[in-house]
Design an enzyme around this catalytic site. Sequence first.
Site, short mmCIF file in Angstrom:
data_model
loop_
_atom_site.label_atom_id
_atom_site.label_comp_id
_atom_site.label_asym_id
_atom_site.label_seq_id
_atom_site.Cartn_x
_atom_site.Cartn_y
_atom_site.Cartn_z
N ASP A 134 0.86 -1.19 0.00
CA ASP A 134 0.00 0.00 0.00
C ASP A 134 0.90 1.24 0.00
O ASP A 134 1.43 1.64 1.05
CB ASP A 134 -0.93 -0.01 1.22
CG ASP A 134 -1.99 -1.10 1.15
OD1 ASP A 134 -1.79 -2.08 0.38
OD2 ASP A 134 -3.01 -1.01 1.85
N LYS A 148 -6.87 3.50 -2.77
CA LYS A 148 -7.24 3.38 -1.34
C LYS A 148 -7.42 4.78 -0.76
O LYS A 148 -6.67 5.70 -1.11
CB LYS A 148 -6.13 2.59 -0.63
CG LYS A 148 -6.17 2.61 0.89
CD LYS A 148 -5.07 1.71 1.47
CE LYS A 148 -4.91 1.93 2.96
NZ LYS A 148 -3.83 1.11 3.54
N LYS A 197 -10.25 0.37 -2.12
CA LYS A 197 -10.16 -0.01 -0.70
C LYS A 197 -10.54 1.20 0.14
O LYS A 197 -9.98 2.28 -0.04
CB LYS A 197 -8.74 -0.47 -0.36
CG LYS A 197 -8.50 -0.68 1.14
CD LYS A 197 -7.12 -1.28 1.42
CE LYS A 197 -6.78 -1.22 2.91
NZ LYS A 197 -5.46 -1.84 3.21
O1 LIG Z 1 -4.83 1.63 6.39
C1 LIG Z 1 -5.62 1.67 7.31
C2 LIG Z 1 -5.72 2.74 8.29
O2 LIG Z 1 -4.49 3.02 8.88
C3 LIG Z 1 -6.70 2.38 9.33
O3 LIG Z 1 -7.17 3.52 9.93
P1 LIG Z 1 -8.11 3.48 11.21
O4 LIG Z 1 -7.19 3.38 12.40
O5 LIG Z 1 -8.83 4.77 11.16
O6 LIG Z 1 -8.98 2.28 11.12
#
Ligand SMILES: O=C[C@H](O)COP(=O)(O)O
Length: 247
Positions: A99, A173, A207
């Site tokens: 990513d 994403k 995503k």
């Molecule tokens: O890639 C995913 C994010 O870092 C997740 O973020 P979050 O902590 O708001 O779920």
Amino acid sequence: MNIKAYLDSTYLKTAQQAQLSEKENNKMIENCILEAIKEQFKLVMIRPNKVAMAKKLLAENESKVLIGTVIGFHEGTNTIEEKLAEAEKAIKDGADELDFVVNFEAFKEGEIDLVKVEVLKGTFLALQHHKTVKWIIETAALNGAQIIQLTTLIKNVVVANFKENEFERVFVKSSTGFYKTIDGSPNGATIPAIIAMLENACPLQVKASGGIKNQEEALEMIKLGVKRIGTSSAKAISEGLESEGSY
Ligand SMILES: O=C[C@H](O)COP(=O)(O)O
């Protein structure tokens, strides 16, 4: 529908960010990986320097959970060469999915060619190794028009340079989950942002990530058409509980 098959369970905090010792933070990462194994989430998402550890744990447990990692995290401003070197090392260590954080600051400054080159080179590297690649556009840092433009730019680079049967391994994403908005508004995966991405990314996948904390929100994203949810609340989401973030 098995919601777990959509979940990239995420732990990306450094020890410093988590305000833990290195040892305590490693334990958190290990717990996140073991939980992903037990719950059979699609993927566990960790920092590049933890990929080898994840690989070992998954092998010991004969698990099919995939390993994802982040490149250029979380500001995306590293040079293309730095991002490629980081990605190559992660692939060597056992990452299945990469990513990348797009250099969204450069994009906002109008450095469109720089962004095109990093998307081209990063996608080439990942696909050459038969890995999945996701481009984090950091929706929380963009306005509506910029979300459409950047999603379209990524789509156009991929469609013009890669084969049709490779498109399903390329995602746009929404967010790192780390970007701090001035007004404290929801971080990244808002409904309008995700709709704009879905309308402009096709035939690439989308995503949704950044601020998804419960099952209702996750299901809404899936209903809209996202193929993956990145979240630090995977267990709560799969169990239908409310969460402030499991990790
Ligand atoms: O890639 C995913 C994010 O870092 C997740 O973020 P979050 O902590 O708001 O779920």
